[in-house]
Write an enzyme that holds these catalytic residues in place. Structure first.
Site, PDB file in Angstrom:
ATOM      1  N   CYS A  70       0.818  -1.219   0.000  1.00 37.10           N
ATOM      2  CA  CYS A  70       0.000   0.000   0.000  1.00 37.10           C
ATOM      3  C   CYS A  70       0.851   1.268   0.000  1.00 37.10           C
ATOM      4  CB  CYS A  70      -0.920  -0.045   1.226  1.00 37.10           C
ATOM      5  SG  CYS A  70      -1.651   1.533   1.665  1.00 37.10           S
ATOM      6  N   CYS A 100       0.067   3.868   2.809  1.00 34.98           N
ATOM      7  CA  CYS A 100       0.575   3.336   4.086  1.00 34.98           C
ATOM      8  C   CYS A 100       2.037   3.722   4.277  1.00 34.98           C
ATOM      9  CB  CYS A 100       0.453   1.810   4.119  1.00 34.98           C
ATOM     10  SG  CYS A 100      -1.210   1.161   3.903  1.00 34.98           S
TER      11      CYS A 100
END
Length: 386
Positions: free
Chosen positions: A51, A54
């Site tokens: 991600c 993230c």
């Protein structure tokens, strides 16, 4: 004395670099026990290793001094990969389907607040303060909605908070928002589309009823394509039995042919079955169906060909099938050469034992990634291993 002075300096240096959120180690049960003992909430950064947002939070927000001071003082902090270990079950329990998701959970394991995505410093701290305020928690906001709150801004905010973990509730919120007949704009249209998951949802009825307004924002053929996708997703969800893991092919074909041609319906069925086989790790079925689907690949996009070629690299071992995947990757590069598909090509050449071409395309991928400003660490590892 000199040694003590050095150690003291090192200790101060460590402290100076220890700003930001300090995440706890240990399993989830131990985190719950600590939260209960200290009468705190657990803050969970629910992430996935692939991600992008993230990674940006880890780089830009979590290390900030003010963020660390607030979160370390008020919460038991944890970073949990939702695709590994106990994170898999936690993702199911707390309905985490988008990353990053931020959860606040009490010592009894009850979720009291959440949000998701990349969040700037001030908003991230305010979000934490809201989690501590019972009147601003998601549980309280839901009750406020059930009690009849109609403020459009409140409804839009609530829909954003629940979008990825409570689809039915979000659909009701969006429907209530549109009852006031607000002017359609890009923001509320996007929220409507995200909430209209199936033809039985309240949000889908809004989509149907507001067609005349929607086609002022998007072309009518785009509207019709979206409508087909929603209908298809509804049929798919009914055709697949999660408990038995069986797919009712006859039902799927019958229902989809009410809005698709026979050929479109059959092609879609192969695609759905192929995707399901891959998810169930039935690689032999996945390989067979995918080869059938991409027998004629001239009209496929560069992105689609790269995606399926990479999937074969990761999941297929048959040499003849990998050679077909190589052709897909070559066609992808021919249509739109970039760092992603040249990397796929390099990996396929390497897996097939052609080290010369593997090296050449790996270097090409690295050069393109540098120009694009992308990440090429994995390609560099591949080049060094050849």
């Amino acid at each position: 004395m000199k040694k003590s002075a050095i150690l003291g300096f090192l200790f101060i240096a460590v402290l100076s670099f220890a700003q930001g959120i300090q995440f706890e180690s240990g399993n989830f049960a131990s985190l719950l026990a600590k939260a209960k003992k200290e009468n705190k909430l657990i803050f969970v950064d629910a992430y996935a290793v692939w991600c992008g947002p993230c990674k940006l939070m880890v780089k830009n927000i979590f290390p900030l001094k003010d963020v660390g001071e607030y979160y370390n003082t008020h919460f038991v902090n944890a970073k949990i990969d939702m695709e590994k270990g106990e994170g898999i079950e936690l993702a199911k329990k707390y309905k985490v389907s988008a990353f990053p998701t931020y959860l606040f959970i009490n010592g009894d394991g009850e979720e009291v607040h959440r949000t998701l995505g990349y969040v700037e410093e001030k908003a991230f701290i305010q979000f934490a303060k809201d989690a501590e305020d019972p009147s601003k928690r998601l549980t309280s906001l839901k009750k406020k909605f059930e009690d009849g709150e109609k403020n459009p801004e409140f409804l839009m905010n609530l829909a954003q908070l629940t979008m990825y973990n409570d689809a039915d509730f979000t659909s009701r919120v969006i429907s209530k928002y549109f009852e006031a007949k607000p002017e359609l704009n890009q923001q509320n249209f996007q929220m409507l589309m995200a909430a209209a998951k199936n033809t039985g949802s309240d949000a889908y009825q809004v989509f149907v009823n507001r067609k005349a307004d929607i086609v002022k924002l998007i072309p009518e053929n785009t509207y019709m394509m979206i409508d087909k996708n929603i209908k298809t997703n509804t049929v798919m969800s009914k055709a697949y039995n999660k408990e038995t893991k069986k797919f009712d092919e006859k039902y799927f074909l019958t229902e989809t042919q009410k809005f698709l041609t026979k050929t479109e319906s059959e092609d879609l069925l192969r695609k759905v079955m192929s995707s399901r086989a891959l998810k169930d790790k039935d690689f032999a079925t996945y390989e067979k169906l995918t080869l059938e689907m991409y027998k004629d690949y001239a009209g496929k996009s560069s992105e689609e060909l790269n995606e399926v070629a990479w999937s074969f690299f990761e999941n297929v071992k048959t040499k003849s099938s990998l050679e077909v995947a190589l052709k897909w990757a070559q066609e992808s590069v021919k249509k739109n050469e970039n760092s992603a598909n040249t990397d796929t090509l390099a990996n396929l050449y390497n897996k097939l034992g052609d080290k010369t071409n593997a090296k050449m395309w790996a270097q090409k991928s690295i050069d393109l990634a540098k120009k694009e400003g992308g990440d090429y660490a994995d390609t560099e590892k591949l080049l060094k291993s050849i």
